[in-house]
Design an enzyme around this catalytic site. Sequence first.
Site, short mmCIF file in Angstrom:
data_model
loop_
_atom_site.label_atom_id
_atom_site.label_comp_id
_atom_site.label_asym_id
_atom_site.label_seq_id
_atom_site.Cartn_x
_atom_site.Cartn_y
_atom_site.Cartn_z
N THR A 40 7.62 1.81 6.81
CA THR A 40 7.36 0.37 6.67
C THR A 40 8.41 -0.29 5.79
OG1 THR A 40 5.87 0.63 4.73
CG2 THR A 40 4.87 0.76 6.92
N ARG B 254 0.85 -1.19 0.00
CA ARG B 254 0.00 0.00 0.00
C ARG B 254 0.89 1.24 0.00
NH1 ARG B 254 -5.28 -0.86 2.36
NH2 ARG B 254 -5.54 -2.99 3.11
N ALA C 57 5.25 7.66 6.41
CA ALA C 57 4.70 6.40 6.92
C ALA C 57 5.05 5.24 5.99
CB ALA C 57 3.18 6.52 7.07
N TYR C 58 4.88 5.45 4.70
CA TYR C 58 5.21 4.41 3.72
C TYR C 58 6.68 4.00 3.83
CZ TYR C 58 6.12 2.36 -0.92
OH TYR C 58 6.51 1.54 -1.95
N THR C 59 7.55 4.98 3.90
CA THR C 59 8.97 4.70 3.96
C THR C 59 9.37 4.03 5.26
OG1 THR C 59 9.42 6.56 2.50
CG2 THR C 59 11.27 5.75 3.78
#
Length: 241
Positions: free
Chosen positions: A152, A89, A148-150
Amino acid sequence: MKVAIVTGGSRGIGRASAIKLAADGYAVVVGYAGNEKAAAEVVEHITGAGGQALAVQADVADEHQVAAMFDAATEAFGGVDTVVNSAGRMPLSPIAELDLDDLDALYRTNMRGAFAVAREAARRLRPGGSIVLISTSVVGLQFPTYGAYTATKGAVEAMTLILARELRGRDITVNAVAPGPTATDLFLDGKDEATIERLAKQPPLERLGTPEDIANVVAFLGGAAGHWVNGQIVRANGGII
């Protein structure tokens, strides 16, 4: 016969990786979360070219569904040699404005999912096998709104070398591919033309990557030619800095 499982195999980098591995002679399990039609189209593409493929629905964060996907691969094709975890995602938001429900969803798919798939692969892969995880070059580029993406994906990178070391003596490699800006639906969604053009000009090659660019790296790491590469993060990004 070599057998590969590709999660997120119905679209983008996962789709291109499934097709490339099939072209390289693998029987491929196309893992997908919900888009049955798109997964079936990938299977049809592979079988239409003379390959072998099977679509299996699985939530990568659900360890029971992940185990069932491996069971399906073993029942259909006899075992598993290569696993590519491309499911992911990418909602974007400044950290100060981030909805923590979005963070939980990101964690569930991108981190827990990668862990669950890698864990099952570590238990099941045959000798000579390989695990290829997908990170992002934004771990180093540190673009705003990707916090946030990075985070994860940083977790995925952290476990890559550790798992490679834990599989000592098994003849199994573990690597991660970290794409730069790549023209997938996931990347392009929500970006205006000016943003896309700006990102495309940043690499010295002056274009966005394609899913096929990344799939070529994935297939190299997943196959015999790349088997001496182990515990590495490969930044496949056209030289973007």
